[in-house]
Design an enzyme around this catalytic site. Structure first.
Site, PDB file in Angstrom:
ATOM      1  N   PRO A 293      -4.777   2.925  -7.523  1.00 26.37           N
ATOM      2  CA  PRO A 293      -5.479   2.648  -6.277  1.00 26.37           C
ATOM      3  C   PRO A 293      -5.024   1.319  -5.666  1.00 26.37           C
ATOM      4  O   PRO A 293      -4.789   0.350  -6.383  1.00 26.37           O
ATOM      5  CB  PRO A 293      -6.945   2.585  -6.721  1.00 26.37           C
ATOM      6  CG  PRO A 293      -6.996   3.420  -7.948  1.00 26.37           C
ATOM      7  CD  PRO A 293      -5.689   3.175  -8.640  1.00 26.37           C
ATOM      8  N   GLU A 294      -4.886   1.319  -4.356  1.00 24.63           N
ATOM      9  CA  GLU A 294      -4.434   0.112  -3.672  1.00 24.63           C
ATOM     10  C   GLU A 294      -5.583  -0.497  -2.891  1.00 24.63           C
ATOM     11  O   GLU A 294      -6.725  -0.036  -2.968  1.00 24.63           O
ATOM     12  CB  GLU A 294      -3.237   0.446  -2.790  1.00 24.63           C
ATOM     13  CG  GLU A 294      -2.127   1.098  -3.616  1.00 24.63           C
ATOM     14  CD  GLU A 294      -0.795   1.212  -2.908  1.00 24.63           C
ATOM     15  OE1 GLU A 294      -0.509   0.384  -2.021  1.00 24.63           O
ATOM     16  OE2 GLU A 294      -0.023   2.126  -3.256  1.00 24.63           O
TER      17      GLU A 294
ATOM     18  N   LYS B  39      -7.287  -5.712  -5.556  1.00 26.29           N
ATOM     19  CA  LYS B  39      -7.571  -4.477  -6.280  1.00 26.29           C
ATOM     20  C   LYS B  39      -8.735  -4.642  -7.256  1.00 26.29           C
ATOM     21  O   LYS B  39      -8.986  -3.759  -8.073  1.00 26.29           O
ATOM     22  CB  LYS B  39      -6.322  -4.025  -7.042  1.00 26.29           C
ATOM     23  CG  LYS B  39      -5.132  -3.725  -6.139  1.00 26.29           C
ATOM     24  CD  LYS B  39      -3.944  -3.270  -6.965  1.00 26.29           C
ATOM     25  CE  LYS B  39      -2.725  -3.043  -6.099  1.00 26.29           C
ATOM     26  NZ  LYS B  39      -1.571  -2.559  -6.887  1.00 26.29           N
TER      27      LYS B  39
ATOM     28  N   ASN C 260       2.327   0.574  -4.705  1.00 33.72           N
ATOM     29  CA  ASN C 260       3.572   1.292  -4.477  1.00 33.72           C
ATOM     30  C   ASN C 260       3.680   1.887  -3.070  1.00 33.72           C
ATOM     31  O   ASN C 260       4.739   1.859  -2.457  1.00 33.72           O
ATOM     32  CB  ASN C 260       3.726   2.406  -5.512  1.00 33.72           C
ATOM     33  CG  ASN C 260       3.957   1.861  -6.911  1.00 33.72           C
ATOM     34  OD1 ASN C 260       4.597   0.838  -7.095  1.00 33.72           O
ATOM     35  ND2 ASN C 260       3.420   2.546  -7.916  1.00 33.72           N
TER      36      ASN C 260
ATOM     37  N   ARG D 212       6.009   1.357 -11.557  1.00 27.91           N
ATOM     38  CA  ARG D 212       6.426   1.186 -10.167  1.00 27.91           C
ATOM     39  C   ARG D 212       7.262   2.365  -9.717  1.00 27.91           C
ATOM     40  O   ARG D 212       8.199   2.776 -10.388  1.00 27.91           O
ATOM     41  CB  ARG D 212       7.222  -0.110 -10.008  1.00 27.91           C
ATOM     42  CG  ARG D 212       6.398  -1.350 -10.324  1.00 27.91           C
ATOM     43  CD  ARG D 212       7.249  -2.600 -10.314  1.00 27.91           C
ATOM     44  NE  ARG D 212       6.442  -3.776 -10.625  1.00 27.91           N
ATOM     45  CZ  ARG D 212       6.948  -4.989 -10.792  1.00 27.91           C
ATOM     46  NH1 ARG D 212       8.249  -5.180 -10.693  1.00 27.91           N
ATOM     47  NH2 ARG D 212       6.149  -6.001 -11.063  1.00 27.91           N
TER      48      ARG D 212
END
Length: 272
Positions: free
Chosen positions: A2-3, A51, A170, A253
């Protein structure tokens, strides 16, 4: 993972359900804090930081959680059966935290980070973060300064470093890089004039646009498979030139880019 937009969305749902209300149920299912009792305390607020999800309660306590790859918070009306409840015992075991009041109950699922600390000590877990692109401390100039502080560093790595900009993951590494037409592995020193500023501004614009919804489009198309420019579209045609999108993985990543649209340090103008 989650971003910033996903965490912001979760935090504001939690804040709406818990803030200003007294906890009538508080169950922390981690050994270190299993005996901690938060019942009877009023929740002061849930304010995201990058985050991270700090929930502050009366008495100078903060419940800090981080979703990482699989964590989630879900809010239900009081008395409503949560997903993975009695009908699905195995799902019930995934619940790591329960916070309830007379009207709502919040369940924290698969939380890899869950700790109770003094509010005065919050800096120990979030003090290292750079400017939050969705927070009141948003400072574009400082974000650019941190992003470009190490000229030899690859751009993607610098964007993902939470000490530079808090909240980018990402998706918001690949999409702004595509819109600026720069390769994620390009050294920061090779970015053209104004490109770092444009990257920071684009990341903020995308996060801001997506923070109030559970999905995460970066384009304006209504077609579900075309909601992102390059992220998750390996092998599919680039929306700008038609070249198949490429993907690279390293640890946790994942980076996507168009091999023909990248132009070294020269940014190409592309509208959302």
């Amino acid at each position: 993972m989650p971003e910033g937009d996903t965490v912001w969305y979760a935090a504001h749902r939690l804040d709406a359900a818990l803030a200003g209300r007294v906890l009538t149920r508080a169950d922390l299912r981690v050994p270190r804090f299993a005996t901690a009792d938060l019942t009877g305390r009023r929740v002061l607020g849930v304010t995201p930081r990058g985050k991270h999800l700090p929930a502050r309660a009366e008495g100078g306590l903060t419940l800090h959680s981080h979703l990482r790859m699989d964590g989630a918070w879900r809010v239900y009306s009081a008395g409503e059966r949560p997903h993975g409840g009695p009908a699905r015992p195995s799902g019930h075991l995934r619940i790591r935290a329960v916070l309830g009041n007379a009207e709502f109950t919040a369940y924290g699922y698969r939380l890899p980070v869950l700790e109770l600390l003094r509010t005065a000590d919050e800096s120990q877990v979030v003090g290292h973060l750079g400017p939050d692109l969705l927070g009141p401390d948003r400072d574009p100039a400082e974000a650019v300064r941190r992003l470009t502080a190490d000229p030899a560093r690859p751009l993607g790595e610098a964007l993902l470093d939470q000490r530079n900009l808090a909240g980018i993951g990402n998706v918001y590494t690949s999409e702004p890089a595509f819109l600026a037409a720069v390769a994620p592995w390009l050294r920061v020193a090779a970015l053209g004039p104004g490109v770092p500023e444009r990257l920071v501004a684009t990341a903020h614009r995308l996060l801001e646009a997506d923070k109030d919804r559970p999905d995460r489009p970066t384009t304006t198309t209504r077609q579900k498979r075309e909601r992102l420019y390059v992220y998750g579209r390996e092998g599919r045609p680039c929306p700008r030139c038609g070249t198949p999108v490429c993907k690279a993985e390293s640890a946790d990543r994942v980076t996507y880019w168009c091999p023909d649209c990248r132009r070294g340090g020269q940014g190409a103008r592309a509208e959302r």
